[in-house]
Design a protein around this motif. Structure first.
Motif: not given
Length: 269
Positions: A38-43, A46-56
Motif C-alpha cells: 500500500g501507499a504511505v498515508i501517515g507516519c 515509530g509506526t507507518v500507516t499504509l492504504e492498499d488499492r481497495f482503501g484498506k
C-alpha cells in the motif's frame, strides 16, 4: 597480545546494510511478512500507516529492513518534512497511484472483453492498474467465439483467463456460453447492460437515462435517434461518450465489480 573480535560470523553471512527511505505520503511499499502492499498515508510514533488499492488501512512498526520497495528491502524512516498525513493520488479506477511505476512484463494470463468499445473503456479507467499488474486486455469480437478462444488459450495456474461479457443475464445465450467455458482458471463475468455504452452513468453524459430501444432494432442506432445524436456514425458518438468518462465514478457499479473481479482473478500468484 593481539585482541580478536568475538564476532566470528563470516562477512558474507552478515546482514548487508539496506537504504533508509523517508516514509513520504504516497510512497508504495510492501510489508513482506503479511504481503500487504500500500501507499504511505501517515507516519507517527515509530509506526507507518499504509492504504492498499481497495482503501484498506494497516499500521506497521518502522523496523530495520521492515519493508520492500520495488522488491528490495529498505528501512523506512520519518520524512524530513513536517507536513501532516496526505492522501495518496488515485488512478481513474480509484486505486492508489504508483508514482513513476513502469509497466510490468505481460503475464501469460489475459482479460478478454467483447468488443473494441469495451476494451477502450477498460483501458481508460483501469489502464494504469493493468500496466502495473502486467495484464493485457484483448477483445473477442463476439461471445460466440468464446468456446474456441478458451480452448485455444488453455487456461491454467500460470495462465489464468478472465472474460467480460455484455448482457450476461440468466437464461440468455451469453449465460449458457459462459457456463460452458467457466473453470477454476477461467472466470467469465458480465454486466446486465445490452451494450457497454449503457454502463456509463446517464448523469455523466447530461441525459436523464438510456432510452429503451424496441426489440429487433440495432441498439446503438436506436439510442442515437432517441437522443438526437448522429445515428450514421456510432463510432464518433462512442468517442464523445468515452471523453466524458473521467474515472470509476462515471460508471455503474455492476461494471466496476465485474472488472475488479477479473483483475483479481488473473493476478493471483
Amino acid at each position: 597480545m593481539r585482541q580478536y573480535s568475538a564476532d566470528l560470523t563470516p562477512p558474507w553471512k552478515k546482514p548487508q546494510p539496506v537504504p533508509e527511505v523517508p516514509a513520504d505520503p504516497g510512497l508504495v511499499v510492501e510489508e513482506p511478512v503479511t504481503g500487504f502492499c500500500g501507499a504511505v498515508i501517515g507516519c507517527e510514533a515509530g509506526t507507518v500507516t499504509l492504504e492498499d488499492r481497495f482503501g484498506k488501512h494497516r499500521v506497521f512498526p518502522m523496523e530495520p529492513r521492515g519493508f520492500l520497495l520495488e522488491g528490495r528491502a529498505v528501512t523506512l524512516v520519518r520524512p524530513s518534512s513536517s507536513a501532516g498525513p496526505a492522501r495518496p493520488s488515485r488512478t481513474a479506477s480509484g486505486s492508489v497511484a504508483v508514482p513513476g511505476a513502469r509497466a510490468r512484463v505481460a503475464r501469460a494470463g489475459r482479460i478478454y472483453v467483447e468488443g473494441r468499445h469495451d476494451a477502450e473503456l477498460v483501458e481508460k479507467v483501469w489502464g494504469d492498474d493493468l500496466r502495473v499488474e502486467g495484464v493485457v486486455v484483448e477483445y473477442l469480437g463476439g461471445v460466440d467465439d468464446l468456446p474456441a478462444i478458451v480452448a485455444d488459450f488453455a487456461p491454467g495456474p500460470d495462465a489464468r483467463l478472465g472474460v467480460l461479457v455484455d448482457h450476461l443475464v440468466p437464461g440468455s445465450k451469453e449465460s449458457r456460453i459462459a457456463e460452458s467455458v467457466t473453470s477454476e482458471h477461467a472466470l467469465v463475468v458480465g454486466h446486465p447492460y445490452i451494450d457497454i455504452w449503457e454502463a456509463v452513468k446517464p448523469a455523466s453524459l447530461g441525459i436523464d437515462g438510456w432510452p429503451r430501444v424496441p426489440h429487433g432494432q440495432d441498439w446503438k442506432t436506436g439510442v442515437c435517434r432517441a437522443l438526437g445524436w448522429p445515428s450514421d456514425n456510432t463510432g464518433a458518438v462512442w468517442q464523445a461518450i468515452l471523453a466524458r468518462v473521467n474515472s470509476y465514478k462515471d460508471l455503474e457499479p455492476a461494471l466496476l465489480g465485474s472488472v475488479e473481479r477479473l483483475i483479481d482473478h488473473v493476478t493471483v500468484s
